[in-house]
Design a protein around this motif. Sequence first.
Motif, PDB file in Angstrom:
ATOM      1  N   UNK A  11       0.820  -1.212   0.000  1.00  0.00           N
ATOM      2  CA  UNK A  11       0.000   0.000   0.000  1.00  0.00           C
ATOM      3  C   UNK A  11       0.850   1.257   0.000  1.00  0.00           C
ATOM      4  N   UNK A  12       2.162   1.098  -0.068  1.00  0.00           N
ATOM      5  CA  UNK A  12       3.079   2.231   0.093  1.00  0.00           C
ATOM      6  C   UNK A  12       4.007   2.318  -1.106  1.00  0.00           C
ATOM      7  N   UNK A  13       4.032   3.467  -1.761  1.00  0.00           N
ATOM      8  CA  UNK A  13       4.853   3.656  -2.953  1.00  0.00           C
ATOM      9  C   UNK A  13       6.346   3.576  -2.676  1.00  0.00           C
ATOM     10  N   UNK A  14       6.757   3.679  -1.414  1.00  0.00           N
ATOM     11  CA  UNK A  14       8.191   3.639  -1.128  1.00  0.00           C
ATOM     12  C   UNK A  14       8.799   2.272  -1.414  1.00  0.00           C
ATOM     13  N   UNK A  15       7.964   1.244  -1.597  1.00  0.00           N
ATOM     14  CA  UNK A  15       8.507  -0.065  -1.973  1.00  0.00           C
ATOM     15  C   UNK A  15       8.906  -0.121  -3.443  1.00  0.00           C
ATOM     16  N   UNK A  16       8.366   0.771  -4.271  1.00  0.00           N
ATOM     17  CA  UNK A  16       8.613   0.695  -5.711  1.00  0.00           C
ATOM     18  C   UNK A  16      10.083   0.882  -6.081  1.00  0.00           C
ATOM     19  N   UNK A  17      10.807   1.845  -5.505  1.00  0.00           N
ATOM     20  CA  UNK A  17      12.226   1.947  -5.865  1.00  0.00           C
ATOM     21  C   UNK A  17      13.041   0.739  -5.418  1.00  0.00           C
ATOM     22  N   UNK A 196       5.316   5.194 -16.277  1.00  0.00           N
ATOM     23  CA  UNK A 196       6.758   5.312 -16.368  1.00  0.00           C
ATOM     24  C   UNK A 196       7.403   4.642 -15.153  1.00  0.00           C
ATOM     25  N   UNK A 197       8.629   4.146 -15.301  1.00  0.00           N
ATOM     26  CA  UNK A 197       9.295   3.569 -14.122  1.00  0.00           C
ATOM     27  C   UNK A 197       9.389   4.586 -13.005  1.00  0.00           C
ATOM     28  N   UNK A 198       9.390   4.111 -11.778  1.00  0.00           N
ATOM     29  CA  UNK A 198       9.484   4.981 -10.613  1.00  0.00           C
ATOM     30  C   UNK A 198      10.794   5.752 -10.644  1.00  0.00           C
ATOM     31  N   UNK A 199      10.737   7.058 -10.395  1.00  0.00           N
ATOM     32  CA  UNK A 199      11.963   7.858 -10.446  1.00  0.00           C
ATOM     33  C   UNK A 199      12.243   8.552  -9.122  1.00  0.00           C
ATOM     34  N   UNK A 200      11.570   8.119  -8.059  1.00  0.00           N
ATOM     35  CA  UNK A 200      11.823   8.706  -6.757  1.00  0.00           C
ATOM     36  C   UNK A 200      13.068   8.121  -6.107  1.00  0.00           C
ATOM     37  N   UNK A 201      13.458   8.663  -4.957  1.00  0.00           N
ATOM     38  CA  UNK A 201      14.664   8.180  -4.287  1.00  0.00           C
ATOM     39  C   UNK A 201      14.469   6.787  -3.707  1.00  0.00           C
ATOM     40  N   UNK A 202      15.567   6.059  -3.583  1.00  0.00           N
ATOM     41  CA  UNK A 202      15.544   4.769  -2.907  1.00  0.00           C
ATOM     42  C   UNK A 202      15.495   5.026  -1.401  1.00  0.00           C
ATOM     43  N   UNK A 203      14.565   4.400  -0.689  1.00  0.00           N
ATOM     44  CA  UNK A 203      14.463   4.670   0.750  1.00  0.00           C
ATOM     45  C   UNK A 203      15.694   4.182   1.501  1.00  0.00           C
ATOM     46  N   UNK A 204      15.935   4.813   2.638  1.00  0.00           N
ATOM     47  CA  UNK A 204      17.059   4.418   3.472  1.00  0.00           C
ATOM     48  C   UNK A 204      16.796   3.034   4.066  1.00  0.00           C
ATOM     49  N   UNK A 205      17.800   2.167   4.001  1.00  0.00           N
ATOM     50  CA  UNK A 205      17.718   0.828   4.566  1.00  0.00           C
ATOM     51  C   UNK A 205      18.775   0.720   5.658  1.00  0.00           C
ATOM     52  N   UNK A 206      18.367   0.262   6.833  1.00  0.00           N
ATOM     53  CA  UNK A 206      19.309   0.158   7.939  1.00  0.00           C
ATOM     54  C   UNK A 206      20.504  -0.714   7.565  1.00  0.00           C
ATOM     55  N   UNK A 207      21.698  -0.311   7.948  1.00  0.00           N
ATOM     56  CA  UNK A 207      22.907  -1.027   7.526  1.00  0.00           C
ATOM     57  C   UNK A 207      22.905  -2.512   7.873  1.00  0.00           C
ATOM     58  N   UNK A 208      22.207  -2.906   8.938  1.00  0.00           N
ATOM     59  CA  UNK A 208      22.204  -4.300   9.338  1.00  0.00           C
ATOM     60  C   UNK A 208      21.609  -5.239   8.314  1.00  0.00           C
ATOM     61  N   UNK A 209      20.785  -4.712   7.400  1.00  0.00           N
ATOM     62  CA  UNK A 209      20.171  -5.563   6.377  1.00  0.00           C
ATOM     63  C   UNK A 209      21.014  -5.656   5.114  1.00  0.00           C
ATOM     64  N   UNK A 210      21.940  -4.762   4.924  1.00  0.00           N
ATOM     65  CA  UNK A 210      22.688  -4.741   3.656  1.00  0.00           C
ATOM     66  C   UNK A 210      23.483  -6.007   3.403  1.00  0.00           C
ATOM     67  N   UNK A 211      24.099  -6.633   4.427  1.00  0.00           N
ATOM     68  CA  UNK A 211      24.842  -7.871   4.135  1.00  0.00           C
ATOM     69  C   UNK A 211      23.970  -9.012   3.626  1.00  0.00           C
ATOM     70  N   UNK A 212      22.652  -8.959   3.888  1.00  0.00           N
ATOM     71  CA  UNK A 212      21.776 -10.059   3.489  1.00  0.00           C
ATOM     72  C   UNK A 212      21.340  -9.952   2.028  1.00  0.00           C
TER      73      UNK A 212
END
Length: 304
Positions: A11-17, A196-212
């Motif tokens: 339900x949230x557009x922030x998932x699109x990027x 058109x493809x989503x052109x908004x910013x990529x949301x901030x993701x907490x660093x702890x998830x990046x290694x996964x």
Amino acid sequence: MGFHLNCALTLDASTLPLYDLAIPGGSAYAPRTGDPALPEGWVLPAPWELAHAVSGLGYDPRALTPPALDAWREAAGVPVMPDPLDAFDDTDLLLGSFLSLAAPVVVISDSTFGGELLHEYAAAFRDGRLVAACGTGPEEGQAFRLEGGVFRAVDPASLSPVTECAGQLHDGLRGADLFRGYLPRNANHEGRRHREPWDGPVPYVRPGWRPHFPVLSRAWPPGAMAPGTRVVVVRDEAWDGPWQAVEFAGTIDALGVPEPNGHPQAHDGEFVYWVAFDASQHTSDGDGPFRKAQVWGRHLRVEP
């Protein structure tokens, strides 16, 4: 005509990027939900199915494949033992975990034929973690639900998996029949383009998830501004550029990691960032408009 769904409901557009990080340009093919009486959302086709349906869309499964699956399962609260119906594979659950780093999502796998239900599976994720999951298999006479961190067999008559998990997104979806006009019958619509493809910013993701998720952990350099940082793009001190506007706002984007500025006149330790602009901009040479571009660090001021 029955349903064939293999998708994620949000339900949230922030998932699109984030979705576009998994399959670049894929958000253009995500239909909106169809019942105006219910909360409006997006239906994101499984990237591997969408890439098969649309030529030119690339999907690299390694982008969402953790180097250590067991470590991701522990972080995401995904049981080690599979569900009794073997309904979900790792790709389904990885997609839900990844997209929910921006906003809650429900991963849906459902099929019917001639109105007869064959199977229905759904799993809800929030902040990367599995918070609900259930499924029914009428042919097998079995059903399961996530309870106490494990999948347990339950009475099939007690479940409506998609509706039950969708209630995790919004109270307005609890008890609603989502198969009557709300969800599409085929999530990828045979690759029909919707926007058109989503052109908004990529949301901030907490660093702890990046290694996964390798797509998030491509060596974001120490000392660089984090994705999601709000910035003001400013004029160079020595000339009227690089943009026509004197100042304008934007957000550090995770489309690409910051790169060391290799220009001969670069400042020591200066990075070049991808920045998503709040409004389209033209360069000082008149090129554009652009909604996203690489910007030297000296031309960025962090907003308070």
